[in-house]
Motif scaffolding. Structure first.
Motif, mmCIF file in Angstrom:
data_model
loop_
_atom_site.group_PDB
_atom_site.id
_atom_site.type_symbol
_atom_site.label_atom_id
_atom_site.label_comp_id
_atom_site.label_asym_id
_atom_site.label_seq_id
_atom_site.Cartn_x
_atom_site.Cartn_y
_atom_site.Cartn_z
ATOM 1 N N GLU A 1 0.853 -1.187 0.000
ATOM 2 C CA GLU A 1 0.000 0.000 0.000
ATOM 3 C C GLU A 1 0.891 1.240 0.000
ATOM 4 O OE1 GLU A 1 -2.556 -0.422 3.347
ATOM 5 O OE2 GLU A 1 -3.722 -2.044 2.450
ATOM 6 N N TYR B 1 1.983 5.179 -2.199
ATOM 7 C CA TYR B 1 1.360 6.423 -2.646
ATOM 8 C C TYR B 1 0.966 6.360 -4.121
ATOM 9 C CZ TYR B 1 3.693 7.741 1.677
ATOM 10 O OH TYR B 1 4.130 7.786 2.972
ATOM 11 N N ASP B 2 -0.320 6.088 -4.370
ATOM 12 C CA ASP B 2 -0.793 5.875 -5.737
ATOM 13 C C ASP B 2 -0.612 7.089 -6.632
ATOM 14 O OD1 ASP B 2 -1.482 3.287 -5.324
ATOM 15 O OD2 ASP B 2 -3.638 3.604 -5.187
ATOM 16 N N ARG B 3 -0.631 8.294 -6.059
ATOM 17 C CA ARG B 3 -0.565 9.510 -6.878
ATOM 18 C C ARG B 3 0.859 9.992 -7.108
ATOM 19 N NH1 ARG B 3 -4.769 9.094 -9.873
ATOM 20 N NH2 ARG B 3 -6.636 8.636 -8.640
ATOM 21 N N ILE C 1 1.923 5.284 -9.819
ATOM 22 C CA ILE C 1 1.822 3.990 -9.148
ATOM 23 C C ILE C 1 0.401 3.452 -9.221
ATOM 24 C CG2 ILE C 1 1.984 2.889 -6.870
ATOM 25 C CD1 ILE C 1 4.417 4.737 -6.334
ATOM 26 N N ALA C 2 -0.590 4.341 -9.315
ATOM 27 C CA ALA C 2 -1.988 3.909 -9.435
ATOM 28 C C ALA C 2 -2.215 3.012 -10.647
ATOM 29 C CB ALA C 2 -2.898 5.133 -9.510
ATOM 30 N N SER C 3 -1.369 3.138 -11.660
ATOM 31 C CA SER C 3 -1.535 2.335 -12.867
ATOM 32 C C SER C 3 -0.836 0.978 -12.771
ATOM 33 C CB SER C 3 -0.974 3.097 -14.080
ATOM 34 O OG SER C 3 0.448 3.197 -14.007
ATOM 35 N N TYR C 4 -0.109 0.732 -11.688
ATOM 36 C CA TYR C 4 0.669 -0.505 -11.567
ATOM 37 C C TYR C 4 -0.219 -1.686 -11.171
ATOM 38 C CZ TYR C 4 5.080 2.204 -11.401
ATOM 39 O OH TYR C 4 6.147 3.023 -11.681
ATOM 40 N N HIS D 1 -0.445 -5.359 -9.044
ATOM 41 C CA HIS D 1 0.049 -5.720 -7.709
ATOM 42 C C HIS D 1 1.520 -6.115 -7.762
ATOM 43 C CE1 HIS D 1 -0.260 -7.440 -3.592
ATOM 44 N NE2 HIS D 1 0.652 -8.285 -4.059
ATOM 45 N N LYS E 1 3.757 -3.083 -8.108
ATOM 46 C CA LYS E 1 3.857 -2.375 -6.823
ATOM 47 C C LYS E 1 4.817 -3.102 -5.885
ATOM 48 C CE LYS E 1 -0.709 -0.169 -6.785
ATOM 49 N NZ LYS E 1 -2.030 -0.094 -6.113
#
Length: 240
Positions: free
Chosen positions: A86, A88-90, A132-135, A137, A140
């Motif tokens: 988990e 930082y997606d942005r 990172i939101a586009s990765y 699992h 990540k």
């Protein structure tokens, strides 16, 4: 390198004993496997080691440092890969990695060299400019592993690190873990992949219902079993 002394942790005002008075002494240069069924207390133990959960009682020592009395010094020796990446997606992948480099004070030249190596090794060099939101699992997981490896930690702690990794990346991670220990570092990791633990670990602890039910090398575990069994059979015998 890592010592747990009489560590306990309960939830729901003591109704649930997640970790029950465990003691472990992990040496430098050792790959130490931490096994147990779901809910046995593995992740709770790991979170107490890295400072995310405070034990109800007991002591965690990293090197010669009390992890709760001197948390910054203890954490400077540790890198941690959680069971679920988990992050930082942005942020873009490279922004996250530079943040990790800044946190550990890694100089620019050294950082770039390590990043090039690990990004190539985990086959994510072309993706670090993306959010990172586009990765997936697995991607990540690779970016978290890369960030954790930047500091060349004395104590590398991983919770289910193989989940989501493709076979090549899983193989490369196992090679990294062994190389680190050959250089005198210490690896502490939990896994449900018993075959990996059997082949890779110098010693193994099995936790069940918050208690350590077995501890030793594979040879020592087999010696205490009824027959010369595989780790899978020993695990099932001790945790059923």
């Amino acid at each position: 390198m890592l010592r747990l002394e009489n560590i306990s942790k309960s939830y729901n005002k003591g109704a649930i004993k997640a970790v029950d008075n465990i003691n472990l002494d992990i040496k430098k240069g050792e790959i130490f496997g931490f096994l147990g069924p779901n809910g046995a207390g593995k992740t709770t133990t790991i979170k107490m080691i890295v400072g995310l959960l405070k034990p109800d009682s007991g002591k965690v020592t990293v090197g010669t440092v009390d992890a709760w009395q001197e948390p910054i010094e203890a954490k400077s020796m540790i890198s941690y890969v959680p069971d679920n990446p988990e992050i930082y997606d942005r942020l873009k992948g490279i922004e996250y990695l530079n943040f990790m480099g800044d946190m550990y004070g890694i100089p620019k030249e050294e950082r770039e060299k390590k990043l090039n190596y690990y990004l190539e090794l985990f086959s994510i060099k072309d993706a670090v400019g993306d959010l990172i939101a586009s990765y997936s699992h697995g991607m990540k997981q690779k970016i978290v592993l890369t960030g954790a490896l930047l500091s060349n930690p004395d104590l590398f702690i991983l919770d289910e690190p193989m989940v989501g990794l493709d076979p090549k990346s899983a193989f490369n991670l196992k090679e990294i873990m062994r190389k680190m220990c050959d250089e005198g570092k210490t690896v502490f990791f939990s896994t449900h992949v018993l075959e990996v633990a059997e082949k890779l670990c110098d010693r193994i602890a099995i936790i069940n219902k918050g208690k350590i039910v077995a501890l030793g090398t594979m040879e020592e575990l087999k010696a205490h079993a009824e027959e010369k069994q595989s780790l899978e059979n020993i695990f099932l015998e001790l945790t059923e």
